[in-house]
Design a protein around this motif. Structure first.
Motif, PDB file in Angstrom:
ATOM      1  N   SER A  48       9.193  -8.981   3.444  1.00 41.30           N
ATOM      2  CA  SER A  48       9.367  -7.754   2.666  1.00 41.30           C
ATOM      3  C   SER A  48       9.671  -8.134   1.228  1.00 41.30           C
ATOM      4  O   SER A  48      10.072  -9.254   0.933  1.00 41.30           O
ATOM      5  CB  SER A  48      10.504  -6.920   3.240  1.00 41.30           C
ATOM      6  OG  SER A  48      11.738  -7.497   2.909  1.00 41.30           O
ATOM      7  N   TYR A  49       9.509  -7.211   0.322  1.00 43.09           N
ATOM      8  CA  TYR A  49       9.764  -7.476  -1.089  1.00 43.09           C
ATOM      9  C   TYR A  49      11.219  -7.843  -1.306  1.00 43.09           C
ATOM     10  O   TYR A  49      11.539  -8.625  -2.180  1.00 43.09           O
ATOM     11  CB  TYR A  49       9.375  -6.252  -1.915  1.00 43.09           C
ATOM     12  CG  TYR A  49       9.500  -6.485  -3.396  1.00 43.09           C
ATOM     13  CD1 TYR A  49      10.314  -5.691  -4.165  1.00 43.09           C
ATOM     14  CD2 TYR A  49       8.822  -7.518  -4.021  1.00 43.09           C
ATOM     15  CE1 TYR A  49      10.449  -5.896  -5.517  1.00 43.09           C
ATOM     16  CE2 TYR A  49       8.958  -7.732  -5.372  1.00 43.09           C
ATOM     17  CZ  TYR A  49       9.762  -6.923  -6.113  1.00 43.09           C
ATOM     18  OH  TYR A  49       9.905  -7.132  -7.456  1.00 43.09           O
ATOM     19  N   ASP A  55       3.561  -5.458  -3.807  1.00 40.51           N
ATOM     20  CA  ASP A  55       2.570  -5.501  -2.721  1.00 40.51           C
ATOM     21  C   ASP A  55       2.256  -6.946  -2.342  1.00 40.51           C
ATOM     22  O   ASP A  55       2.190  -7.287  -1.168  1.00 40.51           O
ATOM     23  CB  ASP A  55       1.287  -4.775  -3.116  1.00 40.51           C
ATOM     24  CG  ASP A  55       1.419  -3.269  -3.099  1.00 40.51           C
ATOM     25  OD1 ASP A  55       2.395  -2.751  -2.507  1.00 40.51           O
ATOM     26  OD2 ASP A  55       0.541  -2.603  -3.688  1.00 40.51           O
ATOM     27  N   SER A  99       5.236  -8.440  -0.491  1.00 40.14           N
ATOM     28  CA  SER A  99       5.438  -7.845   0.833  1.00 40.14           C
ATOM     29  C   SER A  99       4.406  -8.348   1.847  1.00 40.14           C
ATOM     30  O   SER A  99       4.647  -8.297   3.042  1.00 40.14           O
ATOM     31  CB  SER A  99       5.402  -6.313   0.748  1.00 40.14           C
ATOM     32  OG  SER A  99       4.089  -5.855   0.501  1.00 40.14           O
ATOM     33  N   HIS A 100       3.287  -8.844   1.360  1.00 42.80           N
ATOM     34  CA  HIS A 100       2.268  -9.422   2.243  1.00 42.80           C
ATOM     35  C   HIS A 100       2.368 -10.943   2.320  1.00 42.80           C
ATOM     36  O   HIS A 100       1.537 -11.600   2.939  1.00 42.80           O
ATOM     37  CB  HIS A 100       0.875  -8.997   1.784  1.00 42.80           C
ATOM     38  CG  HIS A 100       0.586  -7.572   2.074  1.00 42.80           C
ATOM     39  ND1 HIS A 100       0.901  -6.553   1.198  1.00 42.80           N
ATOM     40  CD2 HIS A 100       0.066  -6.969   3.162  1.00 42.80           C
ATOM     41  CE1 HIS A 100       0.558  -5.407   1.719  1.00 42.80           C
ATOM     42  NE2 HIS A 100       0.063  -5.620   2.916  1.00 42.80           N
TER      43      HIS A 100
END
Length: 173
Positions: free
Chosen positions: A26-27, A53, A56-57
């Motif tokens: 997660s960020y 984004d 988070s990936h």
């Protein structure tokens, strides 16, 4: 029972689509799987949530195209994309510094490799790099560095690309 099960399935599907159960970090740095060491977010600033984004990936490389406007380094692929609120600091450097501080010196807690911040110079190289060097100085605690042929790897490695006119001031740095 069937109604309860359908609600559970709906919640799970929503969470997966939102990335909550996708197995990516997660960020906020709460990792659920290993980051993707060789994955890059090309023109990352065009994503709905720049940097957030990508992190988070679990991506380990992001790209920011910079334009020198006055003393500001604005982010955008084309000059027509530029706005005063989309700066290198606001979209990348400040959030990365917060992430590094929250994760004890790393972008992804528990992983020693550096995130690559690919900075592509879109305006004249020499003046843009000179300004960029001053902006990056304020973040040196998290940036990898090279001195006297020795590399000191930190949480973020800035890689400069774009106008080759920036080479001379980089060699003097």
């Amino acid at each position: 029972m069937a109604r309860h099960l359908s609600r559970v399935v709906a919640v799970l599907v929503t969470a997966v689509l939102a990335g909550g159960l996708a197995g990516a970090p997660s960020y906020a740095g709460q990792r659920t799987a290993a980051p993707l060491r060789h994955a890059h977010a090309h023109n990352d600033y065009e994503h709905e949530r720049p940097l957030a984004d990508a992190l988070s990936h679990g991506l380990n490389s992001v790209e920011a195209d910079i334009w020198l406007v006055g003393d500001q380094l604005l982010i955008g692929h084309e000059e027509s994309d530029l706005t005063l609120d989309r700066t290198l600091e606001s979209l990348y450097l400040d959030p990365l510094l917060a992430q590094v501080r929250a994760n004890r010196g790393r972008v992804y807690r528990g992983y020693e490799f550096a995130l690559q911040l690919l900075i592509d110079i879109k305006t004249a190289g020499a003046p843009t790099y000179t300004e960029l060097a001053g902006h990056l100085e304020r973040y040196r605690s998290m940036l990898s560095s090279a001195t006297g042929g020795r590399v000191r790897l930190r949480a973020v490695t800035a890689v400069i690309s774009g106008d080759r006119g920036a080479r001379a001031p980089m060699e003097d740095a």
